[in-house]
Write an enzyme that holds these catalytic residues in place. Sequence first.
Site, PDB file in Angstrom:
ATOM      1  N   THR A 183     -20.945  25.802  21.091  1.00  0.00           N
ATOM      2  CA  THR A 183     -21.896  24.878  20.481  1.00  0.00           C
ATOM      3  C   THR A 183     -22.378  23.831  21.480  1.00  0.00           C
ATOM      4  O   THR A 183     -21.579  23.311  22.258  1.00  0.00           O
ATOM      5  CB  THR A 183     -21.229  24.137  19.291  1.00  0.00           C
ATOM      6  OG1 THR A 183     -20.758  25.119  18.372  1.00  0.00           O
ATOM      7  CG2 THR A 183     -22.200  23.209  18.582  1.00  0.00           C
ATOM      8  N   ARG A 211     -21.874  33.243   7.040  1.00  0.00           N
ATOM      9  CA  ARG A 211     -21.337  31.869   7.069  1.00  0.00           C
ATOM     10  C   ARG A 211     -22.268  30.960   7.872  1.00  0.00           C
ATOM     11  O   ARG A 211     -22.718  31.308   8.956  1.00  0.00           O
ATOM     12  CB  ARG A 211     -19.941  31.893   7.702  1.00  0.00           C
ATOM     13  CG  ARG A 211     -19.282  30.516   7.871  1.00  0.00           C
ATOM     14  CD  ARG A 211     -19.487  29.944   9.253  1.00  0.00           C
ATOM     15  NE  ARG A 211     -18.657  28.763   9.484  1.00  0.00           N
ATOM     16  CZ  ARG A 211     -18.747  27.983  10.545  1.00  0.00           C
ATOM     17  NH1 ARG A 211     -19.619  28.254  11.498  1.00  0.00           N
ATOM     18  NH2 ARG A 211     -17.966  26.926  10.690  1.00  0.00           N
ATOM     19  N   VAL A 212     -22.514  29.794   7.352  1.00  0.00           N
ATOM     20  CA  VAL A 212     -23.289  28.783   8.073  1.00  0.00           C
ATOM     21  C   VAL A 212     -22.386  27.587   8.318  1.00  0.00           C
ATOM     22  O   VAL A 212     -21.720  27.110   7.401  1.00  0.00           O
ATOM     23  CB  VAL A 212     -24.529  28.350   7.262  1.00  0.00           C
ATOM     24  CG1 VAL A 212     -25.269  27.229   7.967  1.00  0.00           C
ATOM     25  CG2 VAL A 212     -25.458  29.541   7.036  1.00  0.00           C
TER      26      VAL A 212
HETATM   27  C1  SD4 Z   1     -19.397  25.613  13.702  1.00  0.00           C
HETATM   28  N1  SD4 Z   1     -19.357  23.386  14.607  1.00  0.00           N
HETATM   29  O1  SD4 Z   1     -20.047  26.655  13.633  1.00  0.00           O
HETATM   30  C2  SD4 Z   1     -19.549  24.774  14.957  1.00  0.00           C
HETATM   31  C3  SD4 Z   1     -18.616  25.268  15.996  1.00  0.00           C
HETATM   32  C4  SD4 Z   1     -18.318  24.350  17.144  1.00  0.00           C
HETATM   33  O2  SD4 Z   1     -17.183  23.981  19.137  1.00  0.00           O
HETATM   34  O3  SD4 Z   1     -18.798  23.261  17.233  1.00  0.00           O
HETATM   35  N2  SD4 Z   1     -17.499  24.760  18.085  1.00  0.00           N
HETATM   36  O4  SD4 Z   1     -18.615  25.251  12.847  1.00  0.00           O
END
Ligand code: SD4
Length: 322
Positions: A183, A211-212
Amino acid sequence: MGLAALKLPRFSPTMQRPVVVSTWDSGMPVNAEAWKILSTKGKSLDAVEAGAIHIENTINCCVGLGGYPDRDGIVTLDACIMDEKANCGAVAGLERIKHPISVARKVMENTPHVILVGQGAQQFALQNGFPLESTELSAEAKEAYQQWLKKSQYKPEVNIELKQNHGPFAPHFFDDGTLNHDTMGLVALDGHGDLSGAVTTSGMAYKVHGRVGDSPIIGAGLFVDNEVGAATSSGLGEEVIRICGTHTVVEYMRHGYSPEAACKKACDRIVNRDPEKAKSLQVGFLALNKFGQYGAYAIQDGFVFSVKSETENQIHKSKFLI
Ligand code: SD4
């Protein structure tokens, strides 16, 4: 409410702008890209999009199409963007499109909507000239997925990116030695005093198809209020959504908290609700206020963020609760 009306009892502001902050150490090249625009009097909206595009372009990167797939072996991408006027756009569950951030911007600018998902988002992207990419996983993602299939267990883990010798979760690094995360969230204040933000992600590896996470949800993974500040998040998205995480951070800043204190208050919310559960999850918040001051806080150790301004170009370690 103008700047003068902001309550600022807890710290004394000094103005700095432009400035861009982004999640993780992989934010350094992202900031550099955004800085090209910020340093030439460009708009924060263009800067954050350019930063996000840069990481989506990075070969073998977990953000974007090189990322890890869901449990059906499909890479689905989430992204959102928000500007100083609260214009915003997002895509979720987008497949086979290289630049979800730019599709999100098109949703913002060319439709009356905020979020497009799945097939509809892909159709919209194609109609707007984005090419359809292959379904092939990156070599690293394929290898990791095949390993994961042997057990097919889904258990979000704290800082899986940081753990050594962890099979499919073994960390992988960019050539410059920075860690590769799934991310990228960044927020910027431009020379005109306007804030914008962008988030792009392949989301949690091995999620259920459909999934979101928090990343494309305005108020969860990203929130911008041009009178106050902006915030983004990283970590277990479900926990961020439960407290409308970045909106919460911005509201704390509105009430006079510094960016770091506001991020800490949001982490407190998650931890206080279920301290036992919080021991095994990671969420990090990163915020920038209207004065160009920034700060972060995480539940666990391990969250870092990157900052670029006239005077700074560096990675900071976030403080943490547990
Ligand atoms: C999620 N927040 O899809 C994102 C994943 C993430 O470091 O930030 N990973 O939940």
